[in-house]
Design a protein around this motif. Structure first.
Motif, PDB file in Angstrom:
ATOM      1  N   MET A  61      -9.645 -10.561  13.778  1.00 37.82           N
ATOM      2  CA  MET A  61      -9.747 -10.866  12.347  1.00 37.82           C
ATOM      3  C   MET A  61     -10.043  -9.594  11.546  1.00 37.82           C
ATOM      4  O   MET A  61      -9.424  -9.335  10.512  1.00 37.82           O
ATOM      5  N   LEU A  62     -10.992  -8.802  12.036  1.00 42.61           N
ATOM      6  CA  LEU A  62     -11.355  -7.566  11.341  1.00 42.61           C
ATOM      7  C   LEU A  62     -10.209  -6.562  11.385  1.00 42.61           C
ATOM      8  O   LEU A  62      -9.893  -5.917  10.377  1.00 42.61           O
ATOM      9  N   ARG A  63      -9.577  -6.443  12.539  1.00 44.39           N
ATOM     10  CA  ARG A  63      -8.436  -5.521  12.648  1.00 44.39           C
ATOM     11  C   ARG A  63      -7.317  -5.935  11.697  1.00 44.39           C
ATOM     12  O   ARG A  63      -6.698  -5.100  11.040  1.00 44.39           O
ATOM     13  N   GLY A  64      -7.046  -7.247  11.635  1.00 49.74           N
ATOM     14  CA  GLY A  64      -5.994  -7.731  10.747  1.00 49.74           C
ATOM     15  C   GLY A  64      -6.292  -7.408   9.292  1.00 49.74           C
ATOM     16  O   GLY A  64      -5.407  -7.002   8.536  1.00 49.74           O
ATOM     17  N   THR A  65      -7.552  -7.575   8.893  1.00 52.52           N
ATOM     18  CA  THR A  65      -7.949  -7.284   7.511  1.00 52.52           C
ATOM     19  C   THR A  65      -7.792  -5.799   7.199  1.00 52.52           C
ATOM     20  O   THR A  65      -7.262  -5.424   6.145  1.00 52.52           O
ATOM     21  N   LEU A  66      -8.241  -4.957   8.134  1.00 52.98           N
ATOM     22  CA  LEU A  66      -8.152  -3.512   7.915  1.00 52.98           C
ATOM     23  C   LEU A  66      -6.703  -3.023   7.909  1.00 52.98           C
ATOM     24  O   LEU A  66      -6.326  -2.178   7.094  1.00 52.98           O
ATOM     25  N   LEU A  67      -5.892  -3.560   8.795  1.00 54.94           N
ATOM     26  CA  LEU A  67      -4.484  -3.151   8.838  1.00 54.94           C
ATOM     27  C   LEU A  67      -3.727  -3.672   7.622  1.00 54.94           C
ATOM     28  O   LEU A  67      -2.760  -3.043   7.173  1.00 54.94           O
ATOM     29  N   ASN A  68      -4.167  -4.809   7.080  1.00 57.11           N
ATOM     30  CA  ASN A  68      -3.582  -5.302   5.838  1.00 57.11           C
ATOM     31  C   ASN A  68      -3.896  -4.346   4.690  1.00 57.11           C
ATOM     32  O   ASN A  68      -3.042  -4.051   3.841  1.00 57.11           O
ATOM     33  N   ALA A  69      -5.133  -3.843   4.676  1.00 58.52           N
ATOM     34  CA  ALA A  69      -5.524  -2.854   3.662  1.00 58.52           C
ATOM     35  C   ALA A  69      -4.697  -1.586   3.817  1.00 58.52           C
ATOM     36  O   ALA A  69      -4.254  -0.981   2.828  1.00 58.52           O
ATOM     37  N   TYR A  70      -4.468  -1.188   5.074  1.00 59.68           N
ATOM     38  CA  TYR A  70      -3.630  -0.008   5.328  1.00 59.68           C
ATOM     39  C   TYR A  70      -2.212  -0.228   4.794  1.00 59.68           C
ATOM     40  O   TYR A  70      -1.620   0.662   4.187  1.00 59.68           O
ATOM     41  N   GLY A  71      -1.685  -1.434   5.025  1.00 60.20           N
ATOM     42  CA  GLY A  71      -0.330  -1.745   4.557  1.00 60.20           C
ATOM     43  C   GLY A  71      -0.203  -1.639   3.046  1.00 60.20           C
ATOM     44  O   GLY A  71       0.749  -1.040   2.534  1.00 60.20           O
ATOM     45  N   TRP A  72      -1.175  -2.208   2.333  1.00 63.78           N
ATOM     46  CA  TRP A  72      -1.127  -2.122   0.869  1.00 63.78           C
ATOM     47  C   TRP A  72      -1.354  -0.697   0.385  1.00 63.78           C
ATOM     48  O   TRP A  72      -0.777  -0.265  -0.619  1.00 63.78           O
ATOM     49  N   GLY A  73      -2.191   0.040   1.114  1.00 59.53           N
ATOM     50  CA  GLY A  73      -2.384   1.447   0.763  1.00 59.53           C
ATOM     51  C   GLY A  73      -1.100   2.233   0.941  1.00 59.53           C
ATOM     52  O   GLY A  73      -0.764   3.109   0.120  1.00 59.53           O
ATOM     53  N   LEU A  74      -0.337   1.909   1.995  1.00 58.90           N
ATOM     54  CA  LEU A  74       0.937   2.579   2.246  1.00 58.90           C
ATOM     55  C   LEU A  74       1.946   2.230   1.166  1.00 58.90           C
ATOM     56  O   LEU A  74       2.705   3.091   0.699  1.00 58.90           O
ATOM     57  N   VAL A  75       1.946   0.958   0.755  1.00 59.72           N
ATOM     58  CA  VAL A  75       2.828   0.540  -0.345  1.00 59.72           C
ATOM     59  C   VAL A  75       2.500   1.334  -1.607  1.00 59.72           C
ATOM     60  O   VAL A  75       3.393   1.775  -2.338  1.00 59.72           O
ATOM     61  N   GLY A  76       1.205   1.533  -1.867  1.00 58.13           N
ATOM     62  CA  GLY A  76       0.788   2.311  -3.023  1.00 58.13           C
ATOM     63  C   GLY A  76       1.284   3.742  -2.957  1.00 58.13           C
ATOM     64  O   GLY A  76       1.747   4.305  -3.960  1.00 58.13           O
ATOM     65  N   LYS A  77       1.213   4.354  -1.770  1.00 52.93           N
ATOM     66  CA  LYS A  77       1.696   5.733  -1.607  1.00 52.93           C
ATOM     67  C   LYS A  77       3.200   5.830  -1.869  1.00 52.93           C
ATOM     68  O   LYS A  77       3.674   6.741  -2.544  1.00 52.93           O
ATOM     69  N   ILE A  78       3.928   4.873  -1.297  1.00 51.22           N
ATOM     70  CA  ILE A  78       5.388   4.865  -1.491  1.00 51.22           C
ATOM     71  C   ILE A  78       5.732   4.673  -2.963  1.00 51.22           C
ATOM     72  O   ILE A  78       6.641   5.321  -3.506  1.00 51.22           O
ATOM     73  N   ALA A  79       4.980   3.789  -3.632  1.00 48.79           N
ATOM     74  CA  ALA A  79       5.208   3.547  -5.059  1.00 48.79           C
ATOM     75  C   ALA A  79       4.931   4.813  -5.865  1.00 48.79           C
ATOM     76  O   ALA A  79       5.650   5.126  -6.829  1.00 48.79           O
ATOM     77  N   ASN A  80       3.904   5.561  -5.488  1.00 44.48           N
ATOM     78  CA  ASN A  80       3.592   6.814  -6.181  1.00 44.48           C
ATOM     79  C   ASN A  80       4.730   7.819  -6.040  1.00 44.48           C
ATOM     80  O   ASN A  80       5.143   8.452  -7.017  1.00 44.48           O
ATOM     81  N   ILE A  81       5.211   7.976  -4.803  1.00 40.71           N
ATOM     82  CA  ILE A  81       6.298   8.926  -4.551  1.00 40.71           C
ATOM     83  C   ILE A  81       7.565   8.515  -5.294  1.00 40.71           C
ATOM     84  O   ILE A  81       8.238   9.329  -5.932  1.00 40.71           O
ATOM     85  N   ALA A  82       7.884   7.207  -5.210  1.00 40.26           N
ATOM     86  CA  ALA A  82       9.066   6.698  -5.901  1.00 40.26           C
ATOM     87  C   ALA A  82       8.922   6.867  -7.405  1.00 40.26           C
ATOM     88  O   ALA A  82       9.869   7.242  -8.108  1.00 40.26           O
ATOM     89  N   GLY A  83       7.722   6.599  -7.914  1.00 41.20           N
ATOM     90  CA  GLY A  83       7.479   6.724  -9.348  1.00 41.20           C
ATOM     91  C   GLY A  83       7.665   8.151  -9.831  1.00 41.20           C
ATOM     92  O   GLY A  83       8.320   8.395 -10.848  1.00 41.20           O
ATOM     93  N   ILE A  84       7.098   9.115  -9.110  1.00 42.05           N
ATOM     94  CA  ILE A  84       7.234  10.527  -9.495  1.00 42.05           C
ATOM     95  C   ILE A  84       8.695  10.953  -9.454  1.00 42.05           C
ATOM     96  O   ILE A  84       9.187  11.647 -10.358  1.00 42.05           O
TER      97      ILE A  84
END
Length: 240
Positions: free
Chosen positions: A194-217
Motif C-alpha cells: 500500500m505504501l509503495r503504491g502510494t509513493l510510486l503514484n506520487a512519483y508518476g504524477w511528479g514525472l507527468v509534471g516534469k514532462i509537462a514542464n519540458i513540453a511547455g517550455i
C-alpha cells in the motif's frame, strides 16, 4: 500576398502554441508543487548512508540500492524521485528481507505468493493433526466443543486448523509457521505494498509534471519563434 498569408498563419499558430505552452508549464509546476507538498506533509526522512550496508559488507542492501538512495542522504522526502527510490530500494528491500527470514522462496515473496505458501503449510498441519490429535490444545477443543478424535474428521478439520493457527500456544510447529506467514502477508506485505503504491503514484504524477514542464517550455519557445518570425521575416518582392 502569399507571404502575408504565411506570416499571418505563423502568428496565429505561434500564439496558439504559446498559450498551450504556458498552460502546460503552469500545469507541470502545479503538479510538482502539489506532489512535493503532499510528500513533505508525511514527514518521511530518507535513510542515512551510514544505516545502509552493501551486500559485500554482509547487509541486506545491494550496491544498486545504496546508489539509488545515496543522493537523498537523510533528507526529508519532497520529490517523486525520492518517493520512487524509497519505495523500490528501501521498503521493497525490507519486505524481501522479511520474507527471506520467514524462509519464503524468492519467487513467492509477494502478497499472493505467501498465500500459496500458507496453503501448503496448512496441508502439512492437517497431516500433523491427523497423525497426532492429542497435541491439540484444550482451548481449541473447548472452543469447537469437540474431542481430539472428532477433530480429525473432514467436517471439523478445517475449523480445527483455523483455531490452531490463531493459538499462540499451539503444540504444532506448522501452526506457528502459519501464524508467522499470515503476519508477514497481512501486515508486512499488505501495508508495504500500500505504501509503495502510494509513493510510486506520487512519483508518476511528479514525472507527468516534469514532462509537462519540458513540453511547455518547448511549445513556448516555438510559439515565440513563430510570432517573431511572423513580424520580422519579409517575403520576396514580386518581380515587375
Amino acid at each position: 500576398m502569399e507571404a502575408k498569408i504565411y506570416k499571418t498563419l505563423a502568428k496565429i499558430v505561434g500564439i496558439v502554441l504559446l498559450l498551450i505552452g504556458i498552460g502546460a508549464f503552469a500545469g507541470g509546476q502545479f503538479a510538482g508543487s502539489f506532489v512535493g507538498s503532499q510528500l513533505k506533509a508525511q514527514q518521511i526522512t530518507m535513510p542515512k548512508l551510514e544505516e545502509l550496508k552493501t551486500v559485500d559488507q554482509g547487509g541486506q542492501y545491494s550496491k544498486e540500492d545504496v546508489e539509488a538512495l545515496k543522493p537523498f542522504d537523510g533528507q526529508l522526502m519532497s520529490t517523486g524521485d525520492m518517493a520512487a527510490a524509497y519505495a523500490n530500494h528501501y521498503i521493497a528491500v525490507h519486505m524481501n528481507s522479511a520474507a527471506k527470514r520467514a524462509e519464503v522462496p524468492a519467487d513467492k515473496a509477494t502478497f499472493a505468493g505467501i498465500g500459496d505458501v500458507v496453503r501448503k503449510v496448512e496441508d502439512k498441519l492437517a497431516d500433523e493433526i491427523k497423525a497426532d490429535p492429542t497435541k491439540l490444545s484444550a482451548k481449541t477443543l473447548g472452543q469447537l466443543k469437540i474431542t481430539a478424535q472428532e477433530a480429525t474428521s473432514q467436517d471439523n478439520l478445517k475449523a480445527v486448523i483455523a483455531a490452531e493457527e490463531k493459538n499462540p500456544e499451539s503444540a504444532y510447529a506448522s501452526a506457528k509457521q502459519i501464524a508467522q506467514l499470515n503476519n508477514l502477508k497481512n501486515n508486512t506485505f499488505f501495508q508495504g505494498n500500500m505504501l509503495r503504491g502510494t509513493l510510486l503514484n506520487a512519483y508518476g504524477w511528479g514525472l507527468v509534471g516534469k514532462i509537462a514542464n519540458i513540453a511547455g517550455i518547448t511549445l513556448i519557445v516555438l510559439g515565440v519563434v513563430l510570432i517573431v518570425g511572423g513580424f520580422v521575416v519579409k517575403g520576396k518582392k514580386q518581380q515587375a
